[in-house]
Write a protein that holds these residues in place. Sequence first.
Motif, mmCIF file in Angstrom:
data_model
loop_
_atom_site.group_PDB
_atom_site.id
_atom_site.type_symbol
_atom_site.label_atom_id
_atom_site.label_comp_id
_atom_site.label_asym_id
_atom_site.label_seq_id
_atom_site.Cartn_x
_atom_site.Cartn_y
_atom_site.Cartn_z
ATOM 1 N N ALA A 26 42.438 22.631 71.141
ATOM 2 C CA ALA A 26 41.248 23.262 71.722
ATOM 3 C C ALA A 26 41.459 24.764 71.852
ATOM 4 C CB ALA A 26 40.936 22.652 73.074
ATOM 5 N N ARG A 27 40.369 25.506 71.624
ATOM 6 C CA ARG A 27 40.423 26.962 71.754
ATOM 7 C C ARG A 27 39.139 27.473 72.365
ATOM 8 N NH1 ARG A 27 42.187 29.394 66.202
ATOM 9 N NH2 ARG A 27 42.032 31.315 67.388
ATOM 10 N N ALA A 28 39.255 28.578 73.065
ATOM 11 C CA ALA A 28 38.095 29.217 73.674
ATOM 12 C C ALA A 28 37.226 29.842 72.596
ATOM 13 C CB ALA A 28 38.544 30.279 74.668
ATOM 14 N N ALA A 29 35.923 29.862 72.844
ATOM 15 C CA ALA A 29 34.981 30.434 71.886
ATOM 16 C C ALA A 29 35.310 31.895 71.598
ATOM 17 C CB ALA A 29 33.555 30.306 72.411
ATOM 18 N N GLY A 30 35.666 32.656 72.603
ATOM 19 C CA GLY A 30 36.015 34.066 72.415
ATOM 20 C C GLY A 30 37.244 34.241 71.549
ATOM 21 N N ASP A 31 38.207 33.357 71.721
ATOM 22 C CA ASP A 31 39.420 33.393 70.901
ATOM 23 C C ASP A 31 39.082 33.129 69.439
ATOM 24 O OD1 ASP A 31 42.183 33.406 70.227
ATOM 25 O OD2 ASP A 31 42.303 31.243 70.534
ATOM 26 N N LEU A 32 38.244 32.141 69.198
ATOM 27 C CA LEU A 32 37.812 31.825 67.828
ATOM 28 C C LEU A 32 37.021 32.991 67.233
ATOM 29 C CD1 LEU A 32 36.695 28.139 68.384
ATOM 30 C CD2 LEU A 32 38.549 28.885 66.870
ATOM 31 N N ALA A 33 36.135 33.587 68.033
ATOM 32 C CA ALA A 33 35.298 34.683 67.547
ATOM 33 C C ALA A 33 36.138 35.889 67.147
ATOM 34 C CB ALA A 33 34.280 35.076 68.609
ATOM 35 N N GLY A 34 37.284 36.068 67.789
ATOM 36 C CA GLY A 34 38.156 37.196 67.476
ATOM 37 C C GLY A 34 38.728 37.154 66.071
ATOM 38 N N GLU A 35 38.662 36.027 65.410
ATOM 39 C CA GLU A 35 39.202 35.890 64.060
ATOM 40 C C GLU A 35 38.191 36.284 62.977
ATOM 41 O OE1 GLU A 35 40.821 32.027 63.412
ATOM 42 O OE2 GLU A 35 42.126 32.142 65.158
ATOM 43 N N PHE A 36 36.989 36.643 63.383
ATOM 44 C CA PHE A 36 35.927 36.949 62.426
ATOM 45 C C PHE A 36 35.383 38.342 62.656
ATOM 46 C CE2 PHE A 36 36.028 32.376 62.959
ATOM 47 C CZ PHE A 36 35.981 31.925 61.655
ATOM 48 N N SER A 37 34.822 38.912 61.614
ATOM 49 C CA SER A 37 34.171 40.215 61.741
ATOM 50 C C SER A 37 32.695 40.031 62.096
ATOM 51 C CB SER A 37 34.323 41.011 60.438
ATOM 52 O OG SER A 37 33.744 40.313 59.366
ATOM 53 N N LEU A 38 32.369 38.872 62.633
ATOM 54 C CA LEU A 38 31.001 38.564 63.062
ATOM 55 C C LEU A 38 30.873 38.823 64.553
ATOM 56 C CD1 LEU A 38 30.667 35.079 61.313
ATOM 57 C CD2 LEU A 38 29.700 37.237 60.517
ATOM 58 N N SER A 39 29.642 38.959 65.008
ATOM 59 C CA SER A 39 29.404 39.098 66.445
ATOM 60 C C SER A 39 29.694 37.767 67.137
ATOM 61 C CB SER A 39 27.952 39.513 66.697
ATOM 62 O OG SER A 39 27.075 38.456 66.333
ATOM 63 N N ARG A 40 29.967 37.829 68.420
ATOM 64 C CA ARG A 40 30.205 36.588 69.174
ATOM 65 C C ARG A 40 28.994 35.666 69.150
ATOM 66 N NH1 ARG A 40 34.642 36.759 73.634
ATOM 67 N NH2 ARG A 40 36.017 38.306 72.717
ATOM 68 N N PRO A 41 27.763 36.208 69.273
ATOM 69 C CA PRO A 41 26.604 35.311 69.178
ATOM 70 C C PRO A 41 26.514 34.603 67.826
ATOM 71 C CG PRO A 41 25.946 37.361 70.221
ATOM 72 C CD PRO A 41 27.349 37.554 69.719
ATOM 73 N N ALA A 42 26.902 35.290 66.747
ATOM 74 C CA ALA A 42 26.864 34.658 65.423
ATOM 75 C C ALA A 42 27.877 33.517 65.352
ATOM 76 C CB ALA A 42 27.144 35.682 64.329
ATOM 77 N N VAL A 43 29.084 33.745 65.893
ATOM 78 C CA VAL A 43 30.099 32.693 65.908
ATOM 79 C C VAL A 43 29.635 31.544 66.798
ATOM 80 C CG1 VAL A 43 32.493 32.134 66.549
ATOM 81 C CG2 VAL A 43 31.989 34.272 65.343
ATOM 82 N N SER A 44 28.998 31.860 67.917
ATOM 83 C CA SER A 44 28.466 30.818 68.805
ATOM 84 C C SER A 44 27.430 29.966 68.089
ATOM 85 C CB SER A 44 27.845 31.439 70.057
ATOM 86 O OG SER A 44 28.850 31.977 70.875
ATOM 87 N N GLU A 45 26.622 30.593 67.238
ATOM 88 C CA GLU A 45 25.625 29.843 66.477
ATOM 89 C C GLU A 45 26.310 28.886 65.501
ATOM 90 O OE1 GLU A 45 22.102 28.289 65.361
ATOM 91 O OE2 GLU A 45 22.383 29.730 66.985
ATOM 92 N N HIS A 46 27.372 29.339 64.856
ATOM 93 C CA HIS A 46 28.124 28.460 63.947
ATOM 94 C C HIS A 46 28.752 27.297 64.728
ATOM 95 C CE1 HIS A 46 27.724 30.587 60.187
ATOM 96 N NE2 HIS A 46 28.048 31.732 60.773
ATOM 97 N N LEU A 47 29.298 27.590 65.901
ATOM 98 C CA LEU A 47 29.868 26.525 66.731
ATOM 99 C C LEU A 47 28.789 25.535 67.162
ATOM 100 C CD1 LEU A 47 32.353 28.639 68.858
ATOM 101 C CD2 LEU A 47 32.968 26.807 67.252
ATOM 102 N N SER A 48 27.586 26.030 67.407
ATOM 103 C CA SER A 48 26.480 25.162 67.782
ATOM 104 C C SER A 48 26.127 24.208 66.644
ATOM 105 C CB SER A 48 25.264 26.011 68.161
ATOM 106 O OG SER A 48 24.163 25.194 68.447
ATOM 107 N N VAL A 49 26.136 24.701 65.419
ATOM 108 C CA VAL A 49 25.860 23.847 64.254
ATOM 109 C C VAL A 49 26.935 22.775 64.138
ATOM 110 C CG1 VAL A 49 25.708 23.804 61.732
ATOM 111 C CG2 VAL A 49 24.540 25.608 63.014
ATOM 112 N N LEU A 50 28.198 23.173 64.310
ATOM 113 C CA LEU A 50 29.293 22.202 64.239
ATOM 114 C C LEU A 50 29.171 21.149 65.343
ATOM 115 C CD1 LEU A 50 32.265 24.611 63.445
ATOM 116 C CD2 LEU A 50 31.202 22.952 61.891
#
Length: 129
Positions: A26-50
């Motif tokens: 398990a990992r925090a959403a912010g930690d996962l978002a830090g691995e991408f050059s995307l905004s946190r809301p964009a990563v959150s949207e991808h996590l929502s799809v998953l």
Amino acid sequence: MPPVDVYSALANPVRRKLLEGLMGGARAAGDLAGEFSLSRPAVSEHLSVLKKAGLVREEPRGRHRYYHLQPEPLAEVGAWLHPFEHYWRARMGALSDVLDEITIGAGTGSNTSTGAGAGSTSTSKDGSP
């Protein structure tokens, strides 16, 4: 929240990378978002799809949201891919045969870059010297 098809969820490379990031636990959403050059809301949207596809589970911990990999839906993908394995096995077998031929040819001591050696003659496939 309507479900999302597993194949549609996996079609995006960002979502596949997110799943890979969760393989270790398990990992925090912010930690996962830090691995991408995307905004946190964009990563959150991808996590929502998953999440809608059932591939991740969200766990709130205080102000943070932790995501856990839910690999069960991937079994459907594996089952769908299974009949195609023989194609890949045949191609990998053919590649292995070619690599063996190259390795054996390189290991015989023949030196194709300098010719056949002193005093000997060499011919091509058509019989010409």
